[in-house]
Design a protein around this motif. Structure first.
Motif, PDB file in Angstrom:
ATOM      1  N   ILE A  45      31.054   4.614 -81.470  1.00  0.00           N
ATOM      2  CA  ILE A  45      31.389   4.982 -80.087  1.00  0.00           C
ATOM      3  C   ILE A  45      32.498   4.073 -79.600  1.00  0.00           C
ATOM      4  N   LEU A  46      33.344   4.599 -78.722  1.00  0.00           N
ATOM      5  CA  LEU A  46      34.411   3.825 -78.084  1.00  0.00           C
ATOM      6  C   LEU A  46      34.345   4.096 -76.595  1.00  0.00           C
ATOM      7  N   VAL A  47      34.303   3.035 -75.793  1.00  0.00           N
ATOM      8  CA  VAL A  47      34.228   3.209 -74.342  1.00  0.00           C
ATOM      9  C   VAL A  47      35.188   2.268 -73.632  1.00  0.00           C
ATOM     10  N   GLU A  48      35.610   2.677 -72.440  1.00  0.00           N
ATOM     11  CA  GLU A  48      36.362   1.799 -71.550  1.00  0.00           C
ATOM     12  C   GLU A  48      35.336   0.995 -70.774  1.00  0.00           C
ATOM     13  N   ALA A  49      35.468  -0.330 -70.810  1.00  0.00           N
ATOM     14  CA  ALA A  49      34.388  -1.207 -70.360  1.00  0.00           C
ATOM     15  C   ALA A  49      34.131  -1.151 -68.862  1.00  0.00           C
ATOM     16  N   SER A  50      35.159  -1.021 -68.046  1.00  0.00           N
ATOM     17  CA  SER A  50      34.980  -1.086 -66.601  1.00  0.00           C
ATOM     18  C   SER A  50      34.090   0.026 -66.074  1.00  0.00           C
ATOM     19  N   SER A  51      34.350   1.254 -66.505  1.00  0.00           N
ATOM     20  CA  SER A  51      33.615   2.414 -66.011  1.00  0.00           C
ATOM     21  C   SER A  51      32.558   2.913 -66.986  1.00  0.00           C
ATOM     22  N   GLY A  52      32.659   2.502 -68.253  1.00  0.00           N
ATOM     23  CA  GLY A  52      31.765   3.047 -69.265  1.00  0.00           C
ATOM     24  C   GLY A  52      32.190   4.432 -69.721  1.00  0.00           C
ATOM     25  N   LYS A  53      33.464   4.803 -69.462  1.00  0.00           N
ATOM     26  CA  LYS A  53      33.963   6.120 -69.879  1.00  0.00           C
ATOM     27  C   LYS A  53      33.987   6.195 -71.407  1.00  0.00           C
ATOM     28  N   ILE A  54      33.341   7.219 -71.944  1.00  0.00           N
ATOM     29  CA  ILE A  54      33.294   7.406 -73.394  1.00  0.00           C
ATOM     30  C   ILE A  54      34.573   8.096 -73.859  1.00  0.00           C
ATOM     31  N   LEU A  55      35.281   7.457 -74.779  1.00  0.00           N
ATOM     32  CA  LEU A  55      36.545   7.989 -75.273  1.00  0.00           C
ATOM     33  C   LEU A  55      36.396   8.639 -76.641  1.00  0.00           C
TER      34      LEU A  55
END
Length: 439
Positions: A45-55
């Motif tokens: 899994i890859l996510v943007e840390a601030s929002s937890g948006k899953i990329l």
């Protein structure tokens, strides 16, 4: 007639050609921003840390052995215990026979601890976070929980609190229980091993570095001597070889935790920051020490090249048609509402925000008196694309809505007059409805 027909055919062919060109361009753009990443491993899994948006995600909810990535939970609980004053970094704790026995096994990751010796929480924490020392981890679990078995209960409670769903803890370290020399926690089997999903690992990592950002100060240390100047100093080399200056160095990496057992394969939860965007990547059960870093690099390359972090909704944001909430018993009948903090989300480069927003109120009315900053509900943020994987928190991201100003409680006379007015208003409405029924 022939000329007219030829013109019509030319127009049709031209339009068809343009449409095909547009579809090809759209398809190419989609392929460029959403490549089919060939990530080797059981889950990722890859996510943007601030929002937890899953990329990106691959088998994100599968519960799998995660080895020493377990120690992220132990790290979180240690930081929380320090924050709450239950323990102190400079506090010393005595080493039990159990922690001593495990620490002497150098086939496992360990710093040898003296039987009955005393070490500070900070020393043991660094050994755990940098060198993945198992004996040191057990010593910390026993300090906080009284026993490793009690510490497992704390781990379970914390996992539920953080919103994790697919996990099972059987020890504090991430070792397979058979490596615990017959001293595994009561009620657990010798063949069991800790399990988590890739999504749960990402949730835990996000909360660890958000709630306790100084965890990264330790996670990024590449080398340190345990008990330097003491009787038994040990050189600790960080197992995260993506850190600056190490074998697979990657720009921006400053954490977080590796793990490996025969059952788990080679795992890694990594985090990297470039500019305003921090990413968290998890890979589980790759086939070699190098592979876990290669696959993490694929994820980071994709994230940093394809997305950019944007502050889509600033602190104090107000939805145009919902700037107020109803107030009961107040001098004013409405109060201004706004977001409590700014929201940053990763967005595909070159695209506008592909999100829709809405409001969820805790109650229909807020009861006065009200102080500025009082929580009244949430603003929800969701992708317009139904197939989007969403956020670590679910399909929607929530941010608190708070009151923009104070509202005093109205005096008894005003409330009485409002009550009388409401009574006659309802009486009149009822009479009107009755008369209408006659016709």
């Amino acid at each position: 007639m022939k000329v007219s027909f030829q013109k019509q055919m030319f127009a049709v062919v031209t339009i068809f050609t343009l449409l095909c060109s547009m579809l090809f361009t759209y398809s190419s753009a989609s392929a460029a921003t959403n490549p089919a990443l060939d990530v080797q491993g059981e889950a990722a899994i890859l996510v943007e840390a601030s929002s937890g948006k899953i990329l990106y995600e691959k088998n994100p909810d599968a519960s799998l052995p995660i080895a020493s990535m377990t120690k992220m939970m132990t790290e979180y609980i240690v930081h929380e215990a320090v924050e709450k004053g239950k323990i102190k970094w400079n506090q010393k704790t005595q080493i039990s026979d159990y922690a001593h026995t495990i620490s002497q096994d150098r086939s496992l990751s360990n710093v040898p601890l003296e039987k009955g010796g005393s070490y500070t929480v900070k020393e043991l924490y660094e050994a755990m976070a940098i060198y993945s020392a198992n004996g040191a981890t057990i010593a910390l679990a026993e300090l906080i929980g009284g026993s490793e078995a009690n510490f497992l209960k704390i781990m379970d409670e914390k996992a539920k609190e953080l919103g994790m769903k697919n996990y099972k803890f059987v020890n504090a370290t991430g070792l397979t229980n058979k490596d615990l020399k017959g001293q595994q926690p009561p009620g657990t089997s010798p063949d069991e091993e800790n399990k988590m999903s890739a999504k749960d690992c990402a949730i835990l990592a996000q909360r660890l570095i958000t709630d306790y950002p100084d965890a990264l100060d330790t996670a990024k240390i590449t080398k340190k001597v345990f008990q330097e100047g003491g009787k038994y100093p040990v050189q600790m080399d960080n197992w995260n070889w993506m850190l600056k200056g190490l074998v697979y160095s990657y720009d921006g990496v400053d954490g977080l935790k590796t793990g490996s057992t025969p059952e788990a394969g080679y795992c890694f939860t990594g985090t990297a920051k470039r500019g305003d965007m921090r990413l968290i990547a998890v890979v589980i059960k790759t086939n070699s020490y190098k592979a876990r870093f290669d696959e993490t690099k694929k994820l980071f390359d994709y994230g940093f090249s394809s997305f950019e972090a944007k502050e889509l909704y600033p602190k104090g944001y107000q939805l145009k048609d919902k700037k107020t909430a109803a107030v009961a018993k107040g001098k004013e009948k409405e109060v201004g509402i706004e977001t409590a903090k700014a929201i940053q989300i990763a967005v595909p480069k070159g695209e506008k925000a592909p999100y829709k927003i809405g409001y969820q109120f805790d109650k229909k009315e807020v009861i006065a008196p009200i102080k500025k900053g009082t929580k009244v509900g949430y603003m929800t943020i969701a992708s317009k694309d139904g197939s989007d994987p969403g956020f670590l928190s679910g399909k929607e991201l929530k941010t608190e809505l708070v009151t923009k100003e104070n509202v005093e409680k109205a005096n008894w006379f005003v409330l009485a007059m409002r009550g009388i007015g409401s009574f006659f208003s309802n009486l009149w409405a009822g009479a009107v409805d009755t008369v209408k029924g006659w016709f």
